[in-house]
Design a protein around this motif. Structure first.
Motif, mmCIF file in Angstrom:
data_model
loop_
_atom_site.group_PDB
_atom_site.id
_atom_site.type_symbol
_atom_site.label_atom_id
_atom_site.label_comp_id
_atom_site.label_asym_id
_atom_site.label_seq_id
_atom_site.Cartn_x
_atom_site.Cartn_y
_atom_site.Cartn_z
ATOM 1 N N ILE A 167 -1.680 -20.255 2.492
ATOM 2 C CA ILE A 167 -0.295 -19.884 2.787
ATOM 3 C C ILE A 167 -0.313 -18.433 3.230
ATOM 4 C CG2 ILE A 167 2.053 -19.770 1.868
ATOM 5 C CD1 ILE A 167 1.066 -21.579 -0.431
ATOM 6 N N ASP A 168 0.516 -18.080 4.200
ATOM 7 C CA ASP A 168 0.573 -16.686 4.629
ATOM 8 C C ASP A 168 1.237 -15.844 3.552
ATOM 9 O OD1 ASP A 168 -0.548 -16.751 7.216
ATOM 10 O OD2 ASP A 168 1.185 -17.925 7.845
ATOM 11 N N PRO A 169 0.568 -14.764 3.097
ATOM 12 C CA PRO A 169 1.231 -13.886 2.114
ATOM 13 C C PRO A 169 2.303 -13.029 2.786
ATOM 14 C CG PRO A 169 -0.923 -13.042 2.665
ATOM 15 C CD PRO A 169 -0.782 -14.315 3.422
ATOM 16 N N MET A 170 3.175 -12.439 1.950
ATOM 17 C CA MET A 170 4.255 -11.605 2.491
ATOM 18 C C MET A 170 3.767 -10.171 2.633
ATOM 19 S SD MET A 170 7.736 -12.802 0.658
ATOM 20 C CE MET A 170 8.787 -11.783 1.690
ATOM 21 N N GLY A 171 3.472 -9.774 3.862
ATOM 22 C CA GLY A 171 2.880 -8.461 4.102
ATOM 23 C C GLY A 171 3.715 -7.297 3.617
ATOM 24 N N ILE A 172 5.018 -7.515 3.447
ATOM 25 C CA ILE A 172 5.896 -6.386 3.090
ATOM 26 C C ILE A 172 5.545 -5.824 1.719
ATOM 27 C CG2 ILE A 172 7.779 -7.664 1.982
ATOM 28 C CD1 ILE A 172 9.695 -5.867 3.626
ATOM 29 N N PHE A 181 10.314 -2.001 -4.206
ATOM 30 C CA PHE A 181 10.957 -3.181 -4.771
ATOM 31 C C PHE A 181 10.319 -3.570 -6.105
ATOM 32 C CE2 PHE A 181 10.854 -7.836 -5.102
ATOM 33 C CZ PHE A 181 12.172 -8.012 -5.423
#
Lengths: 233, 328
Positions: A167-172, A181
């Motif tokens: 799954i693509d991780p969330m780069g942010i 955050f």
């Protein structure tokens, strides 16, 4: 013994330097992009913190009050150089990824803050315990932040792939906004769980974790005295 | 005496406002949904049936997250007031039609839970939820968020994706984009891009409907679009180029549907003008000199953040109030 235990454990949650005192935010955000970086930075700062607390507590009667901050910085800078050279020699990969933030430990607010707030007023043993407690609290906070950011931002944990590649991780989460955050959520969580079921109704000095080190303490004591006198009169 | 007391018992003393209109959140949001219908219809025509699935998933996820949060936090249930549905449609409008559905659901989570509910729910969010969701997705999933499916009316080739008009222009600013896409095509929406932003015409219809129903003030859209037009005219010197910048990308969608959010925009007319002009300038600065081809979402987000400052500096002095520089 109970007092010594409090000094040692208060840095973990109750007065956690990053999540409650909100000190050292810059290295916390910058170096917590992975759990290993976070823990490495935490341990490096802990080593400096313990050593500088001990030395400053030893020298507290010799250091003139007017030039105490430069003196602290000289002591801290000495230990930071030692830690930096050791890291460069034995863990070059960590040294490379932490980069500029190792020399910046010199101006880390936690270390300077503990020297000013604690080590120059307390005994050597107490200062060492305080350094250990605060350092472990810092390491813990950075390690947790690093683990969360690495898990969501890269799909790995301590470098091992959890879901990366599937799954693509969330780069942010690896960038500054993700750091802020995670930081905010952790501060909120610690606040929520350390409130012991009571809601804060006022910002009085009794509830402030900085009360013991605060200059307002004397004002507050004066105010209480004046009030008592007023009541007597 | 007895009688008098009875009269007073029936006298209600309340503070202002005394006249309450029948308009409420649900009606405002229903109007916004109606206004978005033309753009959605064009999106479906241009990008096919996947748009329906994407929009439905976004709406259901947004309303669902709102419902779950309110339920879990034991707050008053606000899932039915349609504001979450509007956020859902706006998120669908702001992403490419080929976006994987699970990424869209993450966007809805960011918009509803993080931006809206964690800051206190309806009316207390400090930035626009849909814009923030778009930017979070854009920064996190750059590949999926910049893969633009070709419009259905494009000449048949083996390619299934292509660049947006702004993308073409940003890649080579000397290129004459007019040869690839005419302003006419862009006005109607037969171009690549996000689901809801392609047709300037449909968005204009929706925007005029909102202004006619007095849901939004025309000040922000007018200043936003006007600034983009003038800025483009001044920097390129070409009338066609100025029109291109107004129709391309998300200017129309942003100006009518996202820069007019009540909560995150200034309250007074002068503040609204500053807000609109600021959005326009930032958009053009990012488009011309920035690293990204499109800057509408970033410009609205930035102006959302400075809105409290604008409100503070444009506050109106009450008649008979304290004069400037005069102490109380």
């Amino acid at each position: 013994m109970g007092k010594k235990m409090t000094i040692l454990t208060k840095g973990l949650i109750k007065e956690n330097p990053v999540l409650v005192l909100l000190l050292g935010t810059c290295p916390a955000l910058a170096t917590s992009t992975s759990s290993i970086n976070g823990l490495g930075m935490g341990l490096a700062a802990t080593a400096v913190l313990i050593c500088s607390n001990i030395v400053i507590a030893l020298l507290k009667n010799i250091i003139p009050d007017k030039v105490r901050i430069p003196c602290y910085i000289v002591v801290i800078a000495g230990f930071v150089t030692i830690v930096q050279l050791l890291l460069q020699a034995y863990v070059p990969s960590l040294y490379k990824s932490l980069g500029l933030f190792i020399p910046l430990i010199v101006v880390n607010c936690i270390i300077l803050g503990r020297a000013e707030m604690f080590a120059n007023k307390n005994s050597v043993a107490d200062s060492a315990l305080d350094g250990i407690g605060m350092g472990v609290g810092f390491t813990l906070a950075l390690g947790v932040m690093g683990a969360i950011r690495e898990f969501f931002g890269a799909g790995t944990l301590f470098g091992f792939a959890i879901y990366a590649g599937h799954i693509d991780p969330m780069g942010i989460f690896m960038l500054a906004p993700g750091g802020f955050f995670v930081y905010g959520i952790l501060v909120a969580a610690v606040n929520h769980f350390s409130a012991n079921g009571t809601k804060k109704k006022s910002f009085s000095c009794d509830e402030c974790p900085l009360f013991n080190a605060c200059t307002l303490k004397e004002d507050e004591e004066l105010r209480v005295k004046v009030e008592q006198k007023g009541a007597e009169a | 005496m007895e009688n008098e007391k009875k009269v007073y018992d029936k006298l209600l003393v309340t503070s202002a406002p005394h006249i309450v209109s029948s308009i409420d959140t649900q009606k405002v949001m229903a109007n916004v949904l109606v206004a978005m219908a033309p753009a959605l219809a064009v999106g479906m025509y241009v990008f096919g049936m996947r748009v329906i699935a994407l929009t439905l998933v976004c709406v259901i996820a947004s309303v669902g997250f709102e419902w779950i949060y309110n339920k879990f936090m034991k707050k008053q249930q606000t899932a039915g007031d349609l504001s979450a549905a509007v956020t859902g449609v706006l998120i669908a409008f702001n992403v490419p039609s080929s976006l994987p559905l699970w990424i869209a659901i993450i966007g809805c989570f960011v918009a509803i839970i993080i931006v809206k509910q964690l800051f206190g729910g309806m009316g207390r969010n400090f930035v626009n939820p849909a814009i923030t969701a778009r930017i979070v997705l854009f920064v996190s999933f750059a590949t999926q968020m910049t893969t633009w499916p070709l419009p259905s009316m494009a000449p048949v080739t083996d390619a299934t994706t292509g660049a947006t008009p702004l993308g073409l222009w940003a890649a080579d600013k000397s290129v004459d984009t007019m040869s690839a896409v005419t302003n006419n095509e862009m006005f109607l929406g037969f171009i690549g891009g996000c689901v809801g932003e392609v047709s300037a015409f449909a968005l204009l219809v929706g925007g005029i409907y909102l202004i006619w129903r007095q849901i939004i003030s025309p000040l922000i859209p007018a200043c936003f679009i006007g600034t983009v037009f003038l800025f483009a005219l001044a920097t390129s010197g070409s009338f066609d180029m100025a029109i291109f910048h107004v129709f391309a990308g998300g200017v129309m969608l942003g100006a009518f549907f996202m820069a007019t959010d009540y909560v995150t925009t200034p309250m007074l007319p002068i503040g609204k003008i500053i807000f609109g002009v600021g959005c326009g300038i930032l958009t053009m600065v990012i488009r011309i000199w920035g690293a990204y081809p499109e800057g509408v979402s970033f410009s609205i987000l930035l102006m959302n953040i400075v809105t409290p400052l604008i409100d503070k500096f444009t506050i109106e002095k009450l008649y008979g109030g304290v004069k400037k520089n005069e102490k109380k």
